[in-house]
Each structure stands twice: as structure tokens, then as C-alpha cells.
Design an enzyme around this catalytic site. Structure first.
Site, PDB file in Angstrom:
ATOM      1  N   HIS A  16      -7.704 -37.270  42.581  1.00 10.59           N
ATOM      2  CA  HIS A  16      -8.038 -38.486  41.674  1.00 10.59           C
ATOM      3  C   HIS A  16      -8.543 -39.792  42.580  1.00 10.59           C
ATOM      4  O   HIS A  16      -8.720 -40.497  41.489  1.00 10.59           O
ATOM      5  CB  HIS A  16      -6.820 -38.691  40.692  1.00 10.59           C
ATOM      6  CG  HIS A  16      -6.319 -37.532  39.912  1.00 10.59           C
ATOM      7  ND1 HIS A  16      -7.277 -37.088  39.091  1.00 10.59           N
ATOM      8  CD2 HIS A  16      -5.247 -36.999  39.509  1.00 10.59           C
ATOM      9  CE1 HIS A  16      -6.712 -35.943  38.318  1.00 10.59           C
ATOM     10  NE2 HIS A  16      -5.357 -36.147  38.363  1.00 10.59           N
ATOM     11  N   LYS A  20      -7.436 -36.586  33.059  1.00  7.05           N
ATOM     12  CA  LYS A  20      -7.737 -36.229  31.951  1.00  7.05           C
ATOM     13  C   LYS A  20      -9.018 -35.850  31.473  1.00  7.05           C
ATOM     14  O   LYS A  20      -9.714 -36.192  30.385  1.00  7.05           O
ATOM     15  CB  LYS A  20      -6.940 -37.200  31.006  1.00  7.05           C
ATOM     16  CG  LYS A  20      -5.638 -37.553  30.927  1.00  7.05           C
ATOM     17  CD  LYS A  20      -4.873 -36.266  30.612  1.00  7.05           C
ATOM     18  CE  LYS A  20      -3.750 -36.024  31.729  1.00  7.05           C
ATOM     19  NZ  LYS A  20      -3.284 -34.697  31.697  1.00  7.05           N
ATOM     20  N   THR A  21      -9.788 -35.804  32.652  1.00  5.22           N
ATOM     21  CA  THR A  21     -11.489 -35.472  32.506  1.00  5.22           C
ATOM     22  C   THR A  21     -11.838 -34.214  32.772  1.00  5.22           C
ATOM     23  O   THR A  21     -12.900 -34.088  32.434  1.00  5.22           O
ATOM     24  CB  THR A  21     -11.864 -36.551  33.422  1.00  5.22           C
ATOM     25  OG1 THR A  21     -12.037 -36.182  34.849  1.00  5.22           O
ATOM     26  CG2 THR A  21     -11.838 -38.261  32.873  1.00  5.22           C
ATOM     27  N   GLY A  22     -10.741 -33.230  32.803  1.00  5.07           N
ATOM     28  CA  GLY A  22     -11.300 -31.953  33.041  1.00  5.07           C
ATOM     29  C   GLY A  22     -10.918 -31.281  34.377  1.00  5.07           C
ATOM     30  O   GLY A  22     -11.163 -30.013  34.628  1.00  5.07           O
ATOM     31  N   ARG A  24      -4.015 -29.483  25.372  1.00  2.00           N
ATOM     32  CA  ARG A  24      -3.596 -30.101  24.116  1.00  2.00           C
ATOM     33  C   ARG A  24      -4.566 -29.692  22.998  1.00  2.00           C
ATOM     34  O   ARG A  24      -4.305 -28.733  22.232  1.00  2.00           O
ATOM     35  CB  ARG A  24      -3.685 -31.507  23.928  1.00  2.00           C
ATOM     36  CG  ARG A  24      -3.188 -32.432  23.019  1.00  2.00           C
ATOM     37  CD  ARG A  24      -3.054 -33.936  23.250  1.00  2.00           C
ATOM     38  NE  ARG A  24      -4.670 -34.242  23.346  1.00  2.00           N
ATOM     39  CZ  ARG A  24      -5.349 -34.683  21.950  1.00  2.00           C
ATOM     40  NH1 ARG A  24      -4.928 -34.511  20.914  1.00  2.00           N
ATOM     41  NH2 ARG A  24      -6.560 -35.131  22.414  1.00  2.00           N
ATOM     42  N   LYS A  25      -5.846 -30.201  22.969  1.00  2.00           N
ATOM     43  CA  LYS A  25      -6.772 -29.619  22.030  1.00  2.00           C
ATOM     44  C   LYS A  25      -8.093 -29.120  22.888  1.00  2.00           C
ATOM     45  O   LYS A  25      -8.642 -28.174  22.352  1.00  2.00           O
ATOM     46  CB  LYS A  25      -7.298 -30.623  21.127  1.00  2.00           C
ATOM     47  CG  LYS A  25      -6.377 -31.142  20.231  1.00  2.00           C
ATOM     48  CD  LYS A  25      -6.983 -31.856  18.900  1.00  2.00           C
ATOM     49  CE  LYS A  25      -6.374 -31.767  17.646  1.00  2.00           C
ATOM     50  NZ  LYS A  25      -7.014 -32.688  16.586  1.00  2.00           N
ATOM     51  N   TRP A  30      -9.461 -27.507  33.921  1.00  2.00           N
ATOM     52  CA  TRP A  30     -10.332 -26.399  33.532  1.00  2.00           C
ATOM     53  C   TRP A  30     -11.490 -26.211  34.864  1.00  2.00           C
ATOM     54  O   TRP A  30     -11.640 -25.024  35.213  1.00  2.00           O
ATOM     55  CB  TRP A  30     -11.321 -27.303  32.396  1.00  2.00           C
ATOM     56  CG  TRP A  30     -12.291 -26.419  31.705  1.00  2.00           C
ATOM     57  CD1 TRP A  30     -12.609 -24.881  31.780  1.00  2.00           C
ATOM     58  CD2 TRP A  30     -13.499 -26.755  31.053  1.00  2.00           C
ATOM     59  NE1 TRP A  30     -13.633 -24.570  31.175  1.00  2.00           N
ATOM     60  CE2 TRP A  30     -14.124 -25.598  30.603  1.00  2.00           C
ATOM     61  CE3 TRP A  30     -13.822 -28.032  30.534  1.00  2.00           C
ATOM     62  CZ2 TRP A  30     -15.353 -25.931  29.927  1.00  2.00           C
ATOM     63  CZ3 TRP A  30     -14.976 -28.347  29.690  1.00  2.00           C
ATOM     64  CH2 TRP A  30     -15.895 -27.157  29.358  1.00  2.00           C
TER      65      TRP A  30
HETATM   66  P1  PAP Z   1      -5.076 -33.918  34.606  1.00  2.00           P
HETATM   67  O1  PAP Z   1      -6.109 -34.651  35.233  1.00  2.00           O
HETATM   68  O2  PAP Z   1      -3.655 -34.605  34.535  1.00  2.00           O
HETATM   69  O3  PAP Z   1      -4.850 -32.583  35.739  1.00  2.00           O
HETATM   70  P2  PAP Z   1      -6.866 -32.913  32.739  1.00  2.00           P
HETATM   71  O4  PAP Z   1      -6.798 -31.353  33.139  1.00  2.00           O
HETATM   72  O5  PAP Z   1      -7.937 -33.682  33.561  1.00  2.00           O
HETATM   73  O6  PAP Z   1      -5.610 -33.392  33.329  1.00  2.00           O
HETATM   74  O7  PAP Z   1      -6.952 -33.194  31.467  1.00  2.00           O
HETATM   75  C1  PAP Z   1      -6.563 -32.438  30.324  1.00  2.00           C
HETATM   76  C2  PAP Z   1      -7.479 -32.386  29.167  1.00  2.00           C
HETATM   77  O8  PAP Z   1      -8.285 -31.154  29.403  1.00  2.00           O
HETATM   78  C3  PAP Z   1      -6.613 -32.130  27.756  1.00  2.00           C
HETATM   79  O9  PAP Z   1      -7.367 -32.745  26.956  1.00  2.00           O
HETATM   80  P3  PAP Z   1      -6.940 -33.169  25.533  1.00  2.00           P
HETATM   81  O10 PAP Z   1      -5.962 -33.959  25.546  1.00  2.00           O
HETATM   82  O11 PAP Z   1      -8.343 -33.890  24.924  1.00  2.00           O
HETATM   83  O12 PAP Z   1      -6.908 -31.891  24.828  1.00  2.00           O
HETATM   84  C4  PAP Z   1      -6.837 -30.525  27.927  1.00  2.00           C
HETATM   85  O13 PAP Z   1      -6.518 -30.077  26.553  1.00  2.00           O
HETATM   86  C5  PAP Z   1      -8.154 -30.181  28.462  1.00  2.00           C
HETATM   87  N1  PAP Z   1      -8.435 -28.998  28.904  1.00  2.00           N
HETATM   88  C6  PAP Z   1      -7.441 -28.302  29.769  1.00  2.00           C
HETATM   89  N2  PAP Z   1      -7.848 -26.800  29.825  1.00  2.00           N
HETATM   90  C7  PAP Z   1      -8.964 -26.961  29.352  1.00  2.00           C
HETATM   91  C8  PAP Z   1     -10.165 -25.835  29.292  1.00  2.00           C
HETATM   92  N3  PAP Z   1      -9.853 -24.930  29.936  1.00  2.00           N
HETATM   93  N4  PAP Z   1     -11.376 -26.060  28.725  1.00  2.00           N
HETATM   94  C9  PAP Z   1     -11.447 -27.342  28.147  1.00  2.00           C
HETATM   95  N5  PAP Z   1     -10.427 -28.322  28.368  1.00  2.00           N
HETATM   96  C10 PAP Z   1      -9.144 -28.268  28.963  1.00  2.00           C
END
Ligand code: PAP
Length: 335
Positions: free
Chosen positions: A141, A78-80, A299-300, A83
């Protein structure tokens, strides 16, 4: 193509590693899994790992052969991950694909390159890894301390992405509730908060995960590029250029003037990726056991959403733990 003899050798090594995992897991302390409420997190060398991740650690130690050109995207969940996976994939393949018909437009967040921790213990992965073209890209991870020396001492490289603890907790809490069986009550934010603070969360304690990579990035900046989600949000051009340089693919002056950097940022933006058909209506299959809708990874995508969810006591407590844990490390979060 693997010969019959090589295939038999791989199968035997696979069986041995599985047996080793079963022996190790039976002896470890267990903690509560956020998704199932079962005692399905295992404390291994100071970190809380899901069964599939622990299996991954054993398999990586015993069966993975690193290549000096390997590149790992390392993140605490959940740290990015989503992305940066898109950013790395697009940056590394920018001369191969047109932006208008890019494979990312039809590829789920976890399909551009594999999460090694769970991929390594799947059938055929060993032989597939031997024939993958280099540089091989992996996501992980795993805490840095849990990698074997064959990887940490090699010249393969890591891109580490961290994010502030409060947004990570909120993001993970929402995500885990989406994955919980409808037969279970929702995991309350209070419960998630307690578990997170105690370090009982996937690949946690969160702060130890961050510090392991941070310290090594200071000692060996050529080994680990340490990036922050919040900084990439604030200055994407600056940090994407740093990322491309670290990956050994710096942007040329011509690429910059042609707007390639901006195109990559746009393609990988939350707005663009989250609206793609593949990310709205398809799902991801992890280790053949867990199926997750792609939309749950979006999500956001903002910095500071914790303000809308955490109580003032929770904020105070998380800030205090962060300060204590990071004290003297030189690492700070200005959020
Ligand atoms: P994972 O480690 O389970 O693969 P990960 O992708 O690290 O998850 O984290 C998801 C978070 O990244 C979500 O954050 P939020 O819950 O605070 O919204 C998700 O919305 C955010 N995220 C996904 N894609 C992007 C993007 N392209 N740019 C910025 N944030 C993103």
C-alpha cells in the site's frame, strides 16, 4: 538455510532498523486512526502511515534486497487488493494448478502473497525473502515516492490498481467500523468523510497516492501497469489479457480458445471468492497484532455503491477535490 553468522547479521540489522523506526516515529506529526480513534497515523514525507506501515518503509529501505523479477501489486487500501491479488496469483500459476482443485479455493485473500509493508518487519522474513522462488510476488500500500531507489531504479515491475474516491471512502468506512472495538462508538460517515478529504487516511492523501503511480506509469509504462477497478469490472477479458502480458505471461491462442481467461475471471470473481468457506469463516493475522475476519474483505464488490450512502454535499465536495487534484494529469474517472 541461513548460517548462524548470517542469522546474527540479520538480527543485528533488524534491531538497528527497529531503533531507527522508533526514533523517526517519535518526531512525526500524528493524526486520528479510523479504527482506534488514537493518534496512530503518522505523517511521513507527506503521507499518513499507520505505525506498522512506517516501520515497513524503514525496513524496506534498510533491509530489503530487490530482485529484477519482483512484481508488486500496489494499491491504496480498498481499491481492489483482494481481487487483483487473486487474479495475479492465478494468472502467474495457471500452468501449475487445476481450476477444480486450485489453492485459491482454500486460501484467504491475503495469503497468496504477502503485504510487504507489514511482512518485512516480522521475524524470519528477511531470511525467508532471500530464499523465496522468483518471481516473488508482493502486495503493497506504500506510495510510490516512499520506495527506495534500489526498487524504483531496478527493473522490477508494479501493477497499480486505482478506484474512484467515492467508492473507496464508503468501502473504507464500512471496513474500519467492522474493525473498531465494540467499546468505541461507530465512526460516523461525516467523520470518515472529513478525515478522507483532509488526506488523513491510511497511506493517504488518496489522490497523491494515485498520482504518484499514474505519473510514473506515463513516464515508464514498462515499470508500472496502471489499471482501474471499474474498467476491470466492465471488461475483465480485455484487462486480464493486458495484465498477463505485462506480467510476461501472455495468454496463448490455445489458452484463449480453451477458455483459460474466462476460468480465471470466474475463479477470482466476487461471487466465487466471497462464498468460499475460507473467506466466510477464517481470519487473517496481520503483523501478529491485528486479526481480521476474511469476510470483511468482501462487502458488495460493486461500482457506484457510494450513491446509497453519500449526501449530495459529500459527492460535490469529493468530485471537486478529485477534479482539482487530477487536473492536468490526464487521469479521469467515468463513474
Ligand atoms: P484491502 O486493501 O484492505 O486489502 P481491498 O481488497 O482493496 O481491501 O478492498 C475491498 C473491496 O474490494 C471491497 O469493496 P466494497 O466495500 O465496495 O464492497 C470488496 O467487496 C471488494 N472486493 C473484494 N473481492 C472482490 C472481487 N473478487 N471482485 C470485486 N471486488 C472485490
Amino acid at each position: 538455510m541461513a548460517t548462524n553468522y548470517e542469522k546474527e547479521e540479520d538480527d543485528e540489522a533488524f534491531r538497528k532498523a527497529t531503533k531507527k523506526y522508533e526514533e523517526i516515529v517519535s518526531r512525526l506529526p500524528h493524526g486520528r486512526h479510523w479504527m482506534t480513534d488514537q493518534l496512530d497515523l503518522h505523517q511521513y514525507k507527506g503521507y499518513w502511515l499507520a505505525s506498522s506501515t512506517l516501520k515497513g518503509v524503514i525496513f524496506i529501505h534498510d533491509l530489503f534486497t530487490t530482485q529484477s523479477t519482483d512484481i508488486f501489486l500496489a494499491t491504496s487500501p480498498k481499491t481492489g487488493t483482494t481481487w487483483f491479488r487473486a487474479l495475479i496469483f492465478t494468472t502467474m500459476n495457471r500452468s501449475r494448478y487445476e481450476f477444480s482443485s486450485h489453492p485459491l479455493l482454500n486460501t484467504g485473500p491475503h495469503d497468496c502473497f504477502p503485504l510487504l509493508d507489514s511482512y518485512i518487519s516480522q521475524n524470519e522474513s528477511i531470511s525467508n525473502l532471500k530464499t523465496s522462488p522468483s518471481p516473488r510476488l508482493f502486495s503493497t500500500h506504500l506510495p510510490y515516492d516512499l520506495f527506495p531507489k534500489s526498487i524504483t531504479d531496478s527493473s522490477c515491475r508494479f501493477v497499480y490498481v486505482c478506484r474512484n474516491a467515492k467508492d473507496v471512502l464508503v468501502s473504507k468506512w464500512f471496513f474500519m467500523n467492522k474493525l473498531r472495538s465494540k467499546d468505541l462508538p461507530r465512526l460516523s460517515l461525516e467523520e470518515a468523510f472529513e478525515l478522507f478529504c483532509e488526506g488523513i487516511s491510511h497511506d493517504g492523501p488518496f489522490w497523491d497516492h494515485v498520482l504518484g503511480y499514474w505519473r510514473t506509469s506515463l513516464e515508464s509504462p514498462e515499470k508500472i501497469l496502471f489499471l482501474k477497478y471499474e474498467e476491470m469490472k466492465r471488461e475483465p477479458v480485455v484487462h486480464l489479457k493486458r495484465l498477463a502480458e505485462f506480467l510476461g505471461q501472455p495468454f496463448s491462442a490455445q489458452e484463449e480458445s480453451e477458455g483459460v481467461v474466462r476460468e480465471i475471471i470466474k475463479l477470482c470473481s466476487f461471487k466465487n471468492l466471497s462464498n468460499l468457506e475460507v473467506n466466510q469463516n477464517s481470519a487473517q493475522n496481520f503483523s501478529n497484532q491485528l486479526i481480521v475476519d476474511n469476510r470483511f474483505f468482501f462487502r458488495k464488490g460493486e461500482v457506484g455503491d457510494w450513491k446509497n450512502h453519500l449526501t449530495s454535499e459529500m459527492i460535490k465536495c469529493l468530485d471537486q477535490i478529485t477534479e482539482e487534484k487530477l487536473h492536468g494529469s490526464g487521469l479521469t474517472f467515468h463513474v
